[in-house]
Design a protein around this motif. Structure first.
Motif, PDB file in Angstrom:
ATOM      1  N   ASP A   6       0.857  -1.186   0.000  1.00  0.00           N
ATOM      2  CA  ASP A   6       0.000   0.000   0.000  1.00  0.00           C
ATOM      3  C   ASP A   6       0.895   1.239   0.000  1.00  0.00           C
ATOM      4  OD1 ASP A   6      -2.340  -1.387   0.003  1.00  0.00           O
ATOM      5  OD2 ASP A   6      -2.424  -1.528   2.187  1.00  0.00           O
ATOM      6  N   ASP A   9       1.603   5.979   4.283  1.00  0.00           N
ATOM      7  CA  ASP A   9       0.630   6.945   4.794  1.00  0.00           C
ATOM      8  C   ASP A   9       1.046   8.390   4.541  1.00  0.00           C
ATOM      9  OD1 ASP A   9      -0.992   5.482   7.686  1.00  0.00           O
ATOM     10  OD2 ASP A   9      -1.588   5.705   5.608  1.00  0.00           O
ATOM     11  N   THR A  10       2.363   8.607   4.485  1.00  0.00           N
ATOM     12  CA  THR A  10       2.823   9.983   4.324  1.00  0.00           C
ATOM     13  C   THR A  10       2.336  10.549   3.004  1.00  0.00           C
ATOM     14  OG1 THR A  10       4.871   9.136   3.422  1.00  0.00           O
ATOM     15  CG2 THR A  10       4.891   9.751   5.744  1.00  0.00           C
ATOM     16  N   GLU A  11       2.182   9.687   2.001  1.00  0.00           N
ATOM     17  CA  GLU A  11       1.718  10.167   0.706  1.00  0.00           C
ATOM     18  C   GLU A  11       0.308  10.728   0.826  1.00  0.00           C
ATOM     19  OE1 GLU A  11       1.613   7.662  -3.054  1.00  0.00           O
ATOM     20  OE2 GLU A  11       3.715   7.565  -2.427  1.00  0.00           O
ATOM     21  N   ARG A  12      -0.511   9.984   1.538  1.00  0.00           N
ATOM     22  CA  ARG A  12      -1.888  10.424   1.739  1.00  0.00           C
ATOM     23  C   ARG A  12      -1.903  11.725   2.533  1.00  0.00           C
ATOM     24  NH1 ARG A  12      -6.852   9.336   4.327  1.00  0.00           N
ATOM     25  NH2 ARG A  12      -5.758   9.179   6.293  1.00  0.00           N
ATOM     26  N   LEU A  13      -1.064  11.751   3.541  1.00  0.00           N
ATOM     27  CA  LEU A  13      -0.997  12.934   4.393  1.00  0.00           C
ATOM     28  C   LEU A  13      -0.571  14.149   3.566  1.00  0.00           C
ATOM     29  CD1 LEU A  13      -1.371  13.626   7.381  1.00  0.00           C
ATOM     30  CD2 LEU A  13       1.084  13.424   7.645  1.00  0.00           C
ATOM     31  N   ASP A  14       0.438  13.934   2.712  1.00  0.00           N
ATOM     32  CA  ASP A  14       0.908  15.023   1.853  1.00  0.00           C
ATOM     33  C   ASP A  14      -0.232  15.576   1.018  1.00  0.00           C
ATOM     34  OD1 ASP A  14       3.403  14.905   2.798  1.00  0.00           O
ATOM     35  OD2 ASP A  14       4.318  13.974   1.061  1.00  0.00           O
ATOM     36  N   ARG A  15      -1.040  14.645   0.498  1.00  0.00           N
ATOM     37  CA  ARG A  15      -2.131  15.080  -0.365  1.00  0.00           C
ATOM     38  C   ARG A  15      -3.147  15.896   0.440  1.00  0.00           C
ATOM     39  NH1 ARG A  15      -2.766  10.389  -3.118  1.00  0.00           N
ATOM     40  NH2 ARG A  15      -4.425   9.716  -1.755  1.00  0.00           N
ATOM     41  N   VAL A  16      -3.425  15.413   1.629  1.00  0.00           N
ATOM     42  CA  VAL A  16      -4.381  16.127   2.489  1.00  0.00           C
ATOM     43  C   VAL A  16      -3.860  17.527   2.807  1.00  0.00           C
ATOM     44  CG1 VAL A  16      -5.392  16.201   4.799  1.00  0.00           C
ATOM     45  CG2 VAL A  16      -5.360  14.054   3.511  1.00  0.00           C
ATOM     46  N   ASP A  19      -4.072  19.699  -0.268  1.00  0.00           N
ATOM     47  CA  ASP A  19      -5.462  20.111  -0.501  1.00  0.00           C
ATOM     48  C   ASP A  19      -5.849  21.236   0.433  1.00  0.00           C
ATOM     49  OD1 ASP A  19      -5.836  18.392  -2.521  1.00  0.00           O
ATOM     50  OD2 ASP A  19      -7.057  16.936  -1.406  1.00  0.00           O
TER      51      ASP A  19
END
Ligand SMILES: [Zn+2]
Ligand SMILES: [Zn+2]
Length: 125
Positions: A6, A9-16, A19
């Motif tokens: 997967d 998580d940092t990638e998701r966090l970066d996106r958040v 945004d």
């Protein structure tokens, strides 16, 4: 067969975060433009006048210091030049009681920080 991992998580966090930043930038731009349409391009403190060439020095100050409070009638906005805006924030940071009236006498010392420091140093030794 390669093990599929997967995305971290940092990638998701970066996106958040990205945004949120974009939304904030858009919102900031939104209220600035609205304030500039609503008010004459004059600093509310020093009355300096602005035109298109130096408009970037004119900023929108939130009277209650809450950047999320942007009523459409502009009642929470004040146009200030960069310098007056700086002063405005400095003043409220340095003197929380500035609005309640100033007193020239220093507040009574209720404790001596250096005595505490000395005992801390002793304890460490
Ligand atoms: Zn000014
Ligand atoms: Zn401000």
């Amino acid at each position: 067969m390669p093990i599929r991992k997967d995305p971290p998580d940092t990638e998701r966090l970066d996106r958040v975060v990205a945004d949120a930043r974009r939304a904030r930038e858009e919102r900031d731009k939104g209220y600035r433009e609205r304030a500039l349409k609503l008010y004459p391009w004059i600093c509310g403190r020093c009355a300096r006048e602005f035109d298109r060439s130096n408009l970037y020095e004119l900023t929108v100050h939130h009277k209650d210091h809450n950047h999320d409070n942007n009523p459409p009638d502009g009642s929470n906005w004040e146009l200030l030049c960069l310098y007056c805006h700086d002063n405005e924030h400095q003043r409220s940071l340095d003197q929380p009681g500035a609005l309640a009236g100033r007193s020239d006498s220093a507040p009574p010392a209720t404790h001596t920080p250096f005595a505490e420091l000395a005992s801390l140093l002793k304890r460490d030794r």
